[in-house]
Design a protein around this motif. Structure first.
Motif, PDB file in Angstrom:
ATOM      1  N   GLY A 324       0.801  -1.214   0.000  1.00  0.00           N
ATOM      2  CA  GLY A 324       0.000   0.000   0.000  1.00  0.00           C
ATOM      3  C   GLY A 324       0.834   1.264   0.000  1.00  0.00           C
ATOM      4  N   PRO A 325       0.223   2.410  -0.277  1.00  0.00           N
ATOM      5  CA  PRO A 325       0.972   3.651  -0.528  1.00  0.00           C
ATOM      6  C   PRO A 325       1.825   4.130   0.636  1.00  0.00           C
ATOM      7  N   ASN A 326       1.486   3.741   1.862  1.00  0.00           N
ATOM      8  CA  ASN A 326       2.247   4.210   3.020  1.00  0.00           C
ATOM      9  C   ASN A 326       3.099   3.113   3.655  1.00  0.00           C
ATOM     10  N   GLY A 327       3.119   1.931   3.043  1.00  0.00           N
ATOM     11  CA  GLY A 327       3.930   0.840   3.572  1.00  0.00           C
ATOM     12  C   GLY A 327       5.389   1.005   3.194  1.00  0.00           C
ATOM     13  N   PRO A 328       6.299   0.448   3.985  1.00  0.00           N
ATOM     14  CA  PRO A 328       7.738   0.591   3.687  1.00  0.00           C
ATOM     15  C   PRO A 328       8.135  -0.033   2.354  1.00  0.00           C
ATOM     16  N   ARG A 354       1.785   8.735  -4.478  1.00  0.00           N
ATOM     17  CA  ARG A 354       1.770   7.319  -4.092  1.00  0.00           C
ATOM     18  C   ARG A 354       0.337   6.796  -4.006  1.00  0.00           C
ATOM     19  N   ASN A 355      -0.561   7.613  -3.473  1.00  0.00           N
ATOM     20  CA  ASN A 355      -1.968   7.203  -3.398  1.00  0.00           C
ATOM     21  C   ASN A 355      -2.551   6.987  -4.793  1.00  0.00           C
ATOM     22  N   THR A 356      -2.182   7.862  -5.721  1.00  0.00           N
ATOM     23  CA  THR A 356      -2.663   7.716  -7.097  1.00  0.00           C
ATOM     24  C   THR A 356      -2.121   6.440  -7.728  1.00  0.00           C
ATOM     25  N   LEU A 357      -0.836   6.186  -7.531  1.00  0.00           N
ATOM     26  CA  LEU A 357      -0.237   4.971  -8.080  1.00  0.00           C
ATOM     27  C   LEU A 357      -0.921   3.720  -7.526  1.00  0.00           C
ATOM     28  N   HIS A 358      -1.187   3.720  -6.232  1.00  0.00           N
ATOM     29  CA  HIS A 358      -1.847   2.555  -5.629  1.00  0.00           C
ATOM     30  C   HIS A 358      -3.248   2.369  -6.198  1.00  0.00           C
ATOM     31  N   ARG A 359      -3.998   3.457  -6.319  1.00  0.00           N
ATOM     32  CA  ARG A 359      -5.375   3.358  -6.817  1.00  0.00           C
ATOM     33  C   ARG A 359      -5.422   2.856  -8.257  1.00  0.00           C
ATOM     34  N   LEU A 360      -4.417   3.184  -9.045  1.00  0.00           N
ATOM     35  CA  LEU A 360      -4.416   2.817 -10.461  1.00  0.00           C
ATOM     36  C   LEU A 360      -3.743   1.476 -10.740  1.00  0.00           C
ATOM     37  N   THR A 361      -3.026   0.924  -9.750  1.00  0.00           N
ATOM     38  CA  THR A 361      -2.271  -0.315  -9.989  1.00  0.00           C
ATOM     39  C   THR A 361      -2.509  -1.399  -8.951  1.00  0.00           C
ATOM     40  N   ALA A 362      -3.192  -1.071  -7.849  1.00  0.00           N
ATOM     41  CA  ALA A 362      -3.367  -2.006  -6.728  1.00  0.00           C
ATOM     42  C   ALA A 362      -2.024  -2.463  -6.171  1.00  0.00           C
ATOM     43  N   VAL A 364       0.595  -3.609  -7.618  1.00  0.00           N
ATOM     44  CA  VAL A 364       1.229  -4.752  -8.286  1.00  0.00           C
ATOM     45  C   VAL A 364       2.473  -4.243  -9.015  1.00  0.00           C
ATOM     46  N   PRO A 365       3.666  -4.758  -8.702  1.00  0.00           N
ATOM     47  CA  PRO A 365       4.896  -4.205  -9.280  1.00  0.00           C
ATOM     48  C   PRO A 365       4.898  -4.134 -10.802  1.00  0.00           C
ATOM     49  N   ARG A 366       4.433  -5.194 -11.479  1.00  0.00           N
ATOM     50  CA  ARG A 366       4.465  -5.175 -12.942  1.00  0.00           C
ATOM     51  C   ARG A 366       3.596  -4.049 -13.503  1.00  0.00           C
ATOM     52  N   ILE A 367       2.427  -3.826 -12.876  1.00  0.00           N
ATOM     53  CA  ILE A 367       1.536  -2.767 -13.354  1.00  0.00           C
ATOM     54  C   ILE A 367       2.086  -1.396 -12.971  1.00  0.00           C
ATOM     55  N   LEU A 368       2.711  -1.292 -11.800  1.00  0.00           N
ATOM     56  CA  LEU A 368       3.336  -0.033 -11.389  1.00  0.00           C
ATOM     57  C   LEU A 368       4.372   0.422 -12.412  1.00  0.00           C
ATOM     58  N   ILE A 369       5.219  -0.499 -12.826  1.00  0.00           N
ATOM     59  CA  ILE A 369       6.253  -0.149 -13.805  1.00  0.00           C
ATOM     60  C   ILE A 369       5.617   0.238 -15.135  1.00  0.00           C
ATOM     61  N   GLY A 370       4.611  -0.529 -15.557  1.00  0.00           N
ATOM     62  CA  GLY A 370       3.935  -0.212 -16.810  1.00  0.00           C
ATOM     63  C   GLY A 370       3.283   1.158 -16.783  1.00  0.00           C
ATOM     64  N   LEU A 371       2.652   1.512 -15.661  1.00  0.00           N
ATOM     65  CA  LEU A 371       2.005   2.820 -15.545  1.00  0.00           C
ATOM     66  C   LEU A 371       3.038   3.939 -15.530  1.00  0.00           C
ATOM     67  N   ALA A 406      -8.828  -5.876 -13.898  1.00  0.00           N
ATOM     68  CA  ALA A 406      -7.975  -6.666 -13.010  1.00  0.00           C
ATOM     69  C   ALA A 406      -7.573  -5.851 -11.787  1.00  0.00           C
ATOM     70  N   VAL A 407      -7.233  -4.584 -11.992  1.00  0.00           N
ATOM     71  CA  VAL A 407      -6.857  -3.717 -10.872  1.00  0.00           C
ATOM     72  C   VAL A 407      -8.033  -3.540  -9.920  1.00  0.00           C
ATOM     73  N   GLN A 408      -9.224  -3.320 -10.464  1.00  0.00           N
ATOM     74  CA  GLN A 408     -10.405  -3.161  -9.614  1.00  0.00           C
ATOM     75  C   GLN A 408     -10.680  -4.424  -8.808  1.00  0.00           C
TER      76      GLN A 408
END
Length: 437
Positions: A324-328, A354-362, A364-371, A406-408
């Protein structure tokens, strides 16, 4: 040629030539550094035109930041591999069962081990959501070891002997033993011909029969023939991916028709002989076995009593999205991402970002990089080249649009949605191949 590491201090495997060629036992820090893959950071390339920088941006596909689960998984694989060789130390005649000597003389039958000789190798099972780093962790962990080690001398033999350290194959879509055995033979011949030359191919004849007329009845003799050769060459670890292919998994339409997780049917085995033979093989051959696959496949696999018995003496690792967005873990990963910006005016990854990234990717590292890549592609189309949060929103809705369901599903977190997520991620494998072109 294998190098002797027996003189190293605190070596639990001192003098075991099957372990000598694996290198020193790695520490967790060494495993983390080995797994970590950081592409070249932007530097002088920022002076290049935007269309040139796009090509550097795509190098982010190779970014891999190991999680604690990744490091623990790599350590379990190393432990299982070395432990499998401990009980097969060729200096002890009883440990050889005579298979190496008999195999050297020809394709004769091999005496099975007596019950008091059996000390089964450990089973490593690895599951988790798609895109969380399972495959990258396993493939990189196994790459620490050479596929083949040539011993100039070997107990019980005259001349050289080849040790096969690792082998990786996918469970075939049919889930049948005959296709699994054929896949094992094909990969074995690929490894040996690549390492030793074309004359090292061992399974040309059985594979020719298989290709000419595939019969399910060929499965057991083909698997036993491969097993005899693998045992004679002291195979250390076998990795089987896509374990869910052993089971009949409901279709996406069937899943959508179910309103609760409890209403989903239990997964049945396609070919019970295949799974039973593998587990018996793991018990008796003392070769480490690594299973990996989707959560549904691993759940069905673990429900079998015989598997639970093996897991009790082995290792289980489950990969999850970041915390999550505030986790280490998320903060550490996002800091790595923040250093890879190819625009004139970079985006600061503060709490809102970070909150936006989490909301758009859940997360997931692979989706984070893609976004992160998609957002910069959009920013680079503007003369100002200012990377904005709205670019991430636009990229999620357009370039990564097929992944939104999938993210939802992951953000909801309920079991039915998560099952649909796995289907969607596998359906979108083709999407990822196109995305990184």
């Amino acid at each position: 040629m294998a190098k002797n590491k027996g003189s190293e201090p605190f070596n639990p495997y001192e003098g075991n030539i099957l372990v000598d060629g694996l290198g020193p036992i790695p520490s967790p820090t060494e495993l983390e550094n080995f797994l970590l893959n950081l592409p070249k950071a932007p530097g002088a390339i920022l002076e290049a035109p935007a269309y040139i920088r796009l090509h550097e941006l795509l190098l982010l596909e190779n970014l891999f930041v190991p999680s604690p689960t990744s490091i623990s998984t790599a350590q379990s694989i190393d432990l299982s591999l070395r432990h499998s060789y401990r009980s097969r130390d060729p200096r002890i005649p009883a440990n050889r069962w005579g298979e190496v000597e008999q195999h050297a003389k020809g394709p004769t039958s091999v005496r099975p081990p007596a019950l008091d000789e059996v000390r089964g190798a450990r089973l490593v099972t690895i599951g988790g959501a798609a895109g969380t780093g399972k495959t990258r962790t396993i493939s990189k962990s196994l790459s620490r070891y050479r596929e083949l080690i040539i011993h100039e001398t070997f107990p019980g033999l005259v001349g050289q002997h080849v040790q096969a350290v690792r082998l990786s194959v996918d469970v075939p879509a049919s889930g049948q033993l005959v296709d699994l055995a054929a896949g094992l033979m094909m990969e074995w011949d690929r490894v040996f011909t690549h390492g030793l030359g074309s004359k090292a191919a061992r399974f040309e004849l059985p594979l020719a029969r298989y290709r000419h007329a595939r019969k399910p009845s060929q499965g057991l003799p083909m698997f036993d023939e491969w097993s005899s050769v693998a045992r004679a060459h002291c195979l250390g670890v076998l990795h089987l991916d896509e374990i869910q292919n052993f089971f009949r998994i409901p279709t996406l339409e069937q899943r959508r028709a179910k309103k609760s997780a409890d209403s989903l049917p239990e997964l049945s085995v396609k070919d019970d002989q295949a799974l039973l033979r593998l587990l018996t093989w793991c018990n008796s051959m003392r070769i480490a076995l690594v299973f990996s696959g989707t959560p549904d496949g691993m759940h069905a696999f673990a429900r079998r009593l015989s598997v639970l018995t093996r897991v009790a003496n082995g290792f289980f690792h489950e990969f999850s999205p970041l915390d999550g967005p505030n986790g280490p873990g998320f903060k550490f990963f996002s800091k790595r991402l923040e250093s890879y910006q190819y625009v004139r005016n970079p985006l600061k990854l503060d709490e809102a970002a970070r909150n936006t990234l989490h909301r758009l990717t859940a997360s997931v590292p692979r989706i984070l990089i893609g976004l992160w890549v998609g957002g910069q592609r959009i920013a680079l189309e503007r003369d100002k080249e200012d990377f904005l949060l709205t670019d991430l929103e636009t990229a999620a809705a357009t370039l990564l649009g097929p992944l939104r369901p999938a993210v939802q599903a992951l953000l909801k977190g309920d079991p039915v949605s998560l099952r649909r997520y796995e289907d969607l991620m596998h359906l979108n494998d083709g999407f990822w191949k196109q995305f990184w072109r």
